[in-house]
Design an enzyme around this catalytic site. Structure first.
Site, PDB file in Angstrom:
ATOM      1  N   LYS A   1      23.606 -17.245  36.345  1.00 31.96           N
ATOM      2  CA  LYS A   1      24.090 -18.004  37.371  1.00 31.96           C
ATOM      3  C   LYS A   1      24.454 -19.454  36.927  1.00 31.96           C
ATOM      4  CE  LYS A   1      23.164 -20.639  40.462  1.00 31.96           C
ATOM      5  NZ  LYS A   1      23.652 -21.769  41.187  1.00 31.96           N
TER       6      LYS A   1
ATOM      7  N   GLU B   1      12.328 -25.100  32.319  1.00 29.04           N
ATOM      8  CA  GLU B   1      12.681 -26.305  31.459  1.00 29.04           C
ATOM      9  C   GLU B   1      13.003 -27.199  32.526  1.00 29.04           C
ATOM     10  OE1 GLU B   1      14.259 -29.265  30.591  1.00 29.04           O
ATOM     11  OE2 GLU B   1      15.871 -28.139  29.498  1.00 29.04           O
TER      12      GLU B   1
ATOM     13  N   CYS C   1      17.819 -34.244  30.907  1.00 28.94           N
ATOM     14  CA  CYS C   1      16.212 -34.038  31.345  1.00 28.94           C
ATOM     15  C   CYS C   1      15.383 -34.864  30.546  1.00 28.94           C
ATOM     16  CB  CYS C   1      15.916 -32.738  31.471  1.00 28.94           C
ATOM     17  SG  CYS C   1      16.246 -31.711  29.968  1.00 28.94           S
TER      18      CYS C   1
ATOM     19  N   GLU D   1      12.252 -39.233  38.586  1.00 28.96           N
ATOM     20  CA  GLU D   1      13.527 -39.002  37.665  1.00 28.96           C
ATOM     21  C   GLU D   1      14.900 -39.301  38.020  1.00 28.96           C
ATOM     22  OE1 GLU D   1      15.082 -35.605  34.599  1.00 28.96           O
ATOM     23  OE2 GLU D   1      14.525 -35.027  36.482  1.00 28.96           O
TER      24      GLU D   1
END
Length: 490
Positions: A193, A267, A301, A398
């Site tokens: 997906k 992750e 990331c 973040e």
């Protein structure tokens, strides 16, 4: 006698003529369907959603919206194909992966243009990083397909089964390769997906699977938003889930799968420290800082979003960094001269803006180079914050954008304490001429990846993954194979 007066020398101002990549290298269809059992099919409920260009807000295509019945059909196709694919000799599976890798190379310019249109990142990044590295992952894992018994993962490692894989929007094709290549090499089948804002390169990859004559059902692609991904993760006939994305969603998936017996790798986010000591090669470090946080507009990331600079060189580094940022070019992502592309979506732009406003409100000093933003699309100028406190939101959360927070330190022990003062643990960078110092720092830092005198370098032979709220499991290298194998002890 002639006038000997020497006129003032005029420093030339260099500029670049536009160098756009040809958009017509990539064919964007008006509408895209789901890829199930080797064919493109209509969604059961007939729904669709639009994907747009972040750089212009132009409507690119309508994409099929998969619902639970479509996920059922895709998983069933993968289960049927697993019986044949898993029994295929590894050397034969490897041939398919080699074929896919070569097709990725042959269609590299097409893929790069399509990725840039749909994602907003500069063409030089999709052309020079995303597509070549995706092909490299298929080449690398093709080589492992017939050598799994020698990978040190058990006497007779067997595939897990049907793998549900959910990937993010920041590296659509590359994240696909990270997940699909090892799964197929180990004999598993896949239902993937892609992110709802960047589905087009995955659907072009489906065409490549057809072109490679990959057996039907080995790779299936269902497009949609969060509900589609949730249906895939929760499906009772999925044996292993791999997710790359936000920490919040990763936590929700882990709670959902607890006690089900499904295997899971995550992750997730990061807040990496890029640590520069006073003996570092400063000019080289400046380039590493820029690559660390402004590559892909900071949509990374493992971005080096926290810069830790030794106190004695703090001002020098900031001066050189500001000079370097003044040379970056922001604009049309299809222009080969562009360094900074568009933010991927309006929602992400709003999140970046909110956190930057919070940074200013908390007392940090904000600086950006002179930068004219295009009138249409989603854009944010490269931004550097100094006088940042450890407790500031921009130092803890973040941002996932082109925003750098700068902190200082005096000793290596202080640098380690500040670097580890985060709920994340995905990556870090250390800049120093002393190998002993780099090795000591790497041993102390709670980060899955530590780069030495470089940043954001990826290799399919090297495992990648994190600690703490950055997730668990590894992708790439021998370690990345383990998640897709049922290992038996010798």
């Amino acid at each position: 006698m002639a006038d000997a007066t020497v006129p003032d020398l005029i420093t030339p101002t260099w500029d670049y003529a536009p160098a756009p990549e040809a958009r017509d290298l990539a064919t964007v269809r008006d509408a895209y369907r789901l890829f199930v059992d080797g064919e493109f099919v209509d969604p059961a409920e007939g729904g669709s959603f639009a994907t747009i260009s972040p750089a212009t807000e132009e409507h690119l295509a309508d994409v099929a919206l998969a619902t639970a019945p479509d996920v059922d059909r895709a998983v069933a196709a993968a289960r049927t194909a697993f019986g044949t694919w898993s029994r295929l000799p590894g050397a034969e599976r490897g041939k398919y992966l080699f074929r896919i890798a070569r097709l990725l190379q042959e269609r590299a310019r097409e893929l790069a243009v399509l990725e840039t249109l749909d994602n907003g990142k500069p063409i030089r990044e999709t052309r020079d990083v995303d597509v070549p590295t995706a092909a490299a992952h298929f080449f690398y894992h093709a080589g492992w397909a017939d050598k799994l018994e020698w990978a040190g993962l058990g006497h007779d490692p067997a595939p897990v089964g049907v793998c549900g894989q959910v990937i993010p929007w920041n590296f659509p094709l590359l994240m696909l390769a990270w997940k699909v290549a090892p799964a197929l090499a180990c004999g598993n089948t896949v239902v993937l997906k892609p992110a709802e804002t960047t589905p087009l390169s995955a659907l072009l990859f489906a065409e490549i699977c057809q072109q490679a004559d990959l057996p039907p059902g080995v790779v299936n692609i269902v497009t949609g938003a969060g509900d589609t991904g949730a249906a895939l993760v929760a499906h009772p006939d999925v044996d292993k889930v791999a997710f790359t994305g936000s920490t919040a969603v990763g936590k929700a998936i882990q709670r959902q799968l607890a006690g089900t017996g499904k295997r899971l790798t995550l992750e997730l986010g990061g807040k990496a420290a890029n640590i520069v000591f006073d003996d570092a090669p400063i000019d080289q470090a400046i380039e590493g800082i820029v690559d660390g946080i402004f590559f892909n507009q900071g949509h990374v990331c493992c971005a080096g979003s926290r810069l830790l600079v030794q106190e004695s060189i703090h001002d020098l580094v900031i001066d050189k960094l500001q000079q370097r940022l003044g040379t970056l070019r922001l604009g049309n992502p299809l222009d080969k001269n562009t360094d900074i592309g568009a933010i991927n979506s309006r929602d992400q732009l709003e999140r970046i803006t909110t956190l930057v406003d919070a940074g200013e409100a908390e007392g940090a000093q904000r600086w950006s180079p002179a930068c004219e933003l295009p009138e249409r699309g989603f854009w944010f100028a490269p931004t550097v914050f100094t006088d940042v406190s450890q407790s500031s939101r921009i130092a803890q959360e973040e941002v996932f954008g082109p925003v750098l927070s700068v902190l200082s330190f005096r000793t290596a022990e202080e640098a380690v304490a500040k670097a580890n003062n985060t709920p994340y643990g995905l990556s870090a960078g250390v800049w120093s001429e002393k190998g002993s110092r780099i090795l000591w720092m790497a041993d102390q830092l709670r980060a899955g990846v530590v780069w030495a005198n470089t940043f954001n370098r990826f290799d399919p032979t090297s495992p990648f993954g994190g600690y703490k709220e950055s997730g668990f499991g590894r992708e790439g290298g021998i370690h990345g194979l383990a998640a897709y194998l049922q290992q038996e002890d010798y």
